[in-house]
Design a protein around this motif. Structure first.
Motif, PDB file in Angstrom:
ATOM      1  N   ALA A   1       0.847  -1.197   0.000  1.00 54.22           N
ATOM      2  CA  ALA A   1       0.000   0.000   0.000  1.00 54.22           C
ATOM      3  C   ALA A   1       0.877   1.239   0.000  1.00 54.22           C
ATOM      4  O   ALA A   1       2.084   1.178   0.286  1.00 54.22           O
ATOM      5  N   GLY A   2       0.267   2.369  -0.307  1.00 58.48           N
ATOM      6  CA  GLY A   2       0.991   3.626  -0.270  1.00 58.48           C
ATOM      7  C   GLY A   2       1.161   4.135   1.152  1.00 58.48           C
ATOM      8  O   GLY A   2       0.578   3.600   2.092  1.00 58.48           O
ATOM      9  N   PRO A   3       1.944   5.196   1.334  1.00 52.37           N
ATOM     10  CA  PRO A   3       2.247   5.691   2.683  1.00 52.37           C
ATOM     11  C   PRO A   3       1.165   6.570   3.296  1.00 52.37           C
ATOM     12  O   PRO A   3       1.235   6.881   4.488  1.00 52.37           O
ATOM     13  N   GLU A   4       0.156   6.977   2.497  1.00 54.43           N
ATOM     14  CA  GLU A   4      -0.860   7.915   2.986  1.00 54.43           C
ATOM     15  C   GLU A   4      -2.258   7.320   2.844  1.00 54.43           C
ATOM     16  O   GLU A   4      -2.512   6.545   1.920  1.00 54.43           O
ATOM     17  N   GLU A   5      -3.153   7.718   3.738  1.00 54.92           N
ATOM     18  CA  GLU A   5      -4.546   7.295   3.629  1.00 54.92           C
ATOM     19  C   GLU A   5      -5.400   8.453   3.110  1.00 54.92           C
ATOM     20  O   GLU A   5      -5.276   9.596   3.571  1.00 54.92           O
ATOM     21  N   TYR A   6      -6.235   8.156   2.130  1.00 55.75           N
ATOM     22  CA  TYR A   6      -7.178   9.109   1.560  1.00 55.75           C
ATOM     23  C   TYR A   6      -8.545   8.455   1.474  1.00 55.75           C
ATOM     24  O   TYR A   6      -8.645   7.233   1.330  1.00 55.75           O
ATOM     25  N   ARG A   7      -9.586   9.275   1.519  1.00 52.50           N
ATOM     26  CA  ARG A   7     -10.887   8.785   1.065  1.00 52.50           C
ATOM     27  C   ARG A   7     -10.886   8.836  -0.450  1.00 52.50           C
ATOM     28  O   ARG A   7     -10.327   9.759  -1.061  1.00 52.50           O
ATOM     29  N   LEU A   8     -11.506   7.850  -1.067  1.00 47.09           N
ATOM     30  CA  LEU A   8     -11.451   7.732  -2.519  1.00 47.09           C
ATOM     31  C   LEU A   8     -12.041   8.960  -3.212  1.00 47.09           C
ATOM     32  O   LEU A   8     -11.515   9.410  -4.237  1.00 47.09           O
TER      33      LEU A   8
END
Length: 246
Positions: A184-191
């Motif tokens: 997974a990537g290093p950041e969390e986002y809402r889609l």
């Protein structure tokens, strides 16, 4: 070590070939353009002769459920059968985070691919990735209603294709996992928020409509459908860095 990459001319395939060569291994890229067809099986036996590892990053011609399930059911079966005959010691497949939970649309097709790998006598590893920056960007540009782009408000940790290719190469040169690794990537986002950010970066003035019923890859998503488990392999590239580089 000789590694065959199936689907080598695609977005992930080209990067995976490059990362494997960085490891100093012999790489054989195969695709229809090289005379290998994973659906009919044409050229597979010759391509896999003498190979130690096969990395499967093939892509279905459609993300719709029925054709993608048919593609991966046939293509993965052909690849694994040819690999077993050739004495290949490790099959590595790229899958999606959520393939074990969503079971609809393209996710179901990837679940079929994973099941084929588990049932095969060929030692296997499955690398499940969260949505690529490039995939979310492409969907945002291709999907719209009259009132804007409808996107579900589900959290995810989007990842760059370069980071996924690096992980695939790392797994390919190691011992088979006989299971799943998530990246997974290093950041969390809402889609929906990520989509708005990508559209704005392109100068696209369409609005994003937060819509819990909006499908993603042909499936309706629950709250944690696109989030990895507690210990994924984390990529390094952030959304802002990817946008600046692009």
């Amino acid at each position: 070590m000789r590694v065959v990459v199936a689907g080598a001319t695609g977005r992930i395939g080209t990067r995976t070939v490059a990362r494997l060569r960085d490891h100093g291994v012999e790489v054989t890229p195969v695709s229809r353009s090289t005379g290998v067809d994973v659906v009919t099986g044409r050229g597979l036996a010759e391509a896999l002769r003498g190979a130690d590892v096969i990395v499967d990053v093939t892509e279905a011609p459609s993300r719709a459920e029925a054709p993608s399930v048919e593609f991966f059911g046939t293509a993965t079966g052909n690849l694994l059968e040819a690999a077993a005959t050739a004495g290949v010691e490790h099959y590595v497949a790229l899958s999606l985070v959520g393939a074990d939970r969503v079971q609809r649309g393209y996710f179901r097709a990837k679940a079929v691919q994973e099941e084929r790998a588990r049932r095969s006598p060929v030692p296997h590893s499955v690398v499940r990735a969260t949505p690529f920056f490039e995939s979310v960007d492409a969907l945002a540009r291709s999907t719209a209603h009259t009132d804007g782009v409808h996107v579900a408000p589900v959290p995810t940790r989007p990842v760059s294709t370069d980071d996924v290719a690096t992980e695939l190469a790392h797994v390919a040169v190691g011992l088979p996992l006989f299971g799943v690794l998530e990246t997974a990537g290093p950041e969390e986002y809402r889609l929906d928020e990520l989509t708005a950010k990508l559209l704005a970066a392109r100068g696209d003035l369409r609005g994003v409509v937060t819509d819990p019923r909006a499908p993603f890859f042909g499936a309706l998503l629950a709250e944690r459908s696109l989030l990895p488990g507690p210990s994924p392999r984390s990529g390094h590239e952030t959304v802002d860095r990817w946008l600046a580089r692009r």
